[in-house]
Scaffold this motif. Structure first.
Motif, PDB file in Angstrom:
ATOM      1  N   VAL A  57       0.832  -1.210   0.000  1.00  0.00           N
ATOM      2  CA  VAL A  57       0.000   0.000   0.000  1.00  0.00           C
ATOM      3  C   VAL A  57       0.863   1.255   0.000  1.00  0.00           C
ATOM      4  O   VAL A  57       0.541   2.244  -0.689  1.00  0.00           O
ATOM      5  N   THR A  58       1.944   1.247   0.761  1.00  0.00           N
ATOM      6  CA  THR A  58       2.800   2.433   0.852  1.00  0.00           C
ATOM      7  C   THR A  58       3.777   2.547  -0.315  1.00  0.00           C
ATOM      8  O   THR A  58       4.430   3.582  -0.474  1.00  0.00           O
ATOM      9  N   GLY A  59       3.884   1.508  -1.123  1.00  0.00           N
ATOM     10  CA  GLY A  59       4.828   1.539  -2.228  1.00  0.00           C
ATOM     11  C   GLY A  59       6.264   1.597  -1.753  1.00  0.00           C
ATOM     12  O   GLY A  59       7.083   2.364  -2.276  1.00  0.00           O
ATOM     13  N   SER A 127       7.537   2.744  10.639  1.00  0.00           N
ATOM     14  CA  SER A 127       7.162   3.802   9.705  1.00  0.00           C
ATOM     15  C   SER A 127       8.401   4.458   9.099  1.00  0.00           C
ATOM     16  O   SER A 127       8.429   4.761   7.898  1.00  0.00           O
ATOM     17  N   LEU A 128       9.428   4.678   9.924  1.00  0.00           N
ATOM     18  CA  LEU A 128      10.660   5.285   9.427  1.00  0.00           C
ATOM     19  C   LEU A 128      11.320   4.396   8.374  1.00  0.00           C
ATOM     20  O   LEU A 128      11.850   4.888   7.370  1.00  0.00           O
ATOM     21  N   GLU A 131       9.362   4.944   5.193  1.00  0.00           N
ATOM     22  CA  GLU A 131       9.610   6.272   4.629  1.00  0.00           C
ATOM     23  C   GLU A 131      10.992   6.371   3.993  1.00  0.00           C
ATOM     24  O   GLU A 131      11.158   6.962   2.925  1.00  0.00           O
ATOM     25  N   LEU A 132      11.994   5.809   4.635  1.00  0.00           N
ATOM     26  CA  LEU A 132      13.346   5.853   4.080  1.00  0.00           C
ATOM     27  C   LEU A 132      13.445   5.031   2.798  1.00  0.00           C
ATOM     28  O   LEU A 132      14.149   5.413   1.859  1.00  0.00           O
ATOM     29  N   SER A 133      12.741   3.907   2.756  1.00  0.00           N
ATOM     30  CA  SER A 133      12.774   3.078   1.541  1.00  0.00           C
ATOM     31  C   SER A 133      12.166   3.815   0.357  1.00  0.00           C
ATOM     32  O   SER A 133      12.536   3.573  -0.799  1.00  0.00           O
ATOM     33  N   GLN A 134      11.232   4.723   0.631  1.00  0.00           N
ATOM     34  CA  GLN A 134      10.576   5.451  -0.451  1.00  0.00           C
ATOM     35  C   GLN A 134      11.500   6.470  -1.111  1.00  0.00           C
ATOM     36  O   GLN A 134      11.190   6.979  -2.191  1.00  0.00           O
ATOM     37  N   ASP A 145       3.547  11.610   7.539  1.00  0.00           N
ATOM     38  CA  ASP A 145       3.255  10.177   7.514  1.00  0.00           C
ATOM     39  C   ASP A 145       3.846   9.492   8.744  1.00  0.00           C
ATOM     40  O   ASP A 145       3.206   8.622   9.355  1.00  0.00           O
ATOM     41  N   LEU A 146       5.056   9.879   9.102  1.00  0.00           N
ATOM     42  CA  LEU A 146       5.730   9.297  10.256  1.00  0.00           C
ATOM     43  C   LEU A 146       4.933   9.549  11.539  1.00  0.00           C
ATOM     44  O   LEU A 146       4.705   8.630  12.346  1.00  0.00           O
TER      45      LEU A 146
END
Length: 206
Positions: A57-59, A127-128, A131-134, A145-146
């Motif tokens: 979902v978060t890609g 969550s981090l 976010e970092l993978s994105q 988002d975090l």
């Protein structure tokens, strides 16, 4: 049909490391205390399915995105100022809901995660990671988002505490290491084994 195959490949790539890990760990099941082998697989499976769904979902980015986009990080990808961009209530709500399952399942399955502080820290860390993978696939990495994901984890914990009052017999017997392995190994499998663009080209012929 092809979309289903692509999704199946994503799920298989994600779950493969966890399945291999559980099989290798099978002879040590006695170290899980009161947990039976079936209970280990069921709880690990629930957490893994959640982890796969969250990454999808978060890609979340993969190692192949690093080569596809060249590892270039653009300043506009990153927002470090909370709620400084256009308000999107639907997106905010979805970010909260996305981490509700983590906040509920972690303390239910594992007594080491029964405190609000540990659930918040765990939700923040998870969550981090997303976010970092994105940053690898040109998606935005947003502090909003975090914060909202972490709030969702806390809300899930609050729901768990309410349910716990009604059902005090809920069993918290999962080792914390197994809990995190069930969440992180699927994420790692997707990161290392899911080559979406390459497989999509093969399936769709472009």
């Amino acid at each position: 049909m092809n979309a289903g195959l692509l999704l199946g490949y994503e799920v298989l790539a994600s779950l493969l490391p966890l399945v291999a890990g559980l099989l290798l760990w099978g002879h040590r099941q006695k170290q899980c205390g009161r947990m039976t082998a079936a209970s280990v697989w069921i709880r690990a499976g629930i957490l893994a399915v959640y982890a796969v769904g969250m990454a999808h979902v978060t890609g979340a980015g993969t190692v192949y995105d690093l080569f596809l986009y060249g590892g270039v990080i653009r300043p506009e990808q990153i927002n470090l100022l909370p709620f400084s961009r256009q308000v999107d209530l639907t997106a905010y709500l979805l970010n909260i809901v996305l981490f509700l399952p983590f906040g509920f399942l972690a303390p239910w399955f594992c007594s080491r995660m029964s405190g609000a502080g540990r659930v918040v820290a765990g939700g923040l860390s998870l969550s981090l990671l997303v976010e970092l993978s994105q940053l690898l696939n040109n998606r935005s990495t947003d502090v909003d988002d975090l914060l909202l994901n972490t709030l969702g984890a806390l809300a899930g914990w609050a729901v768990y505490r309410m349910v716990r009052r009604w059902l005090p017999q809920l069993r918290q017997v999962m080792p914390v290491g197994l809990l995190w392995a069930s969440l992180l190994l699927p994420f790692a499998g997707r990161f290392l084994l899911f080559y979406e663009v390459g497989v999509a080209k093969f399936l769709y012929g472009f």
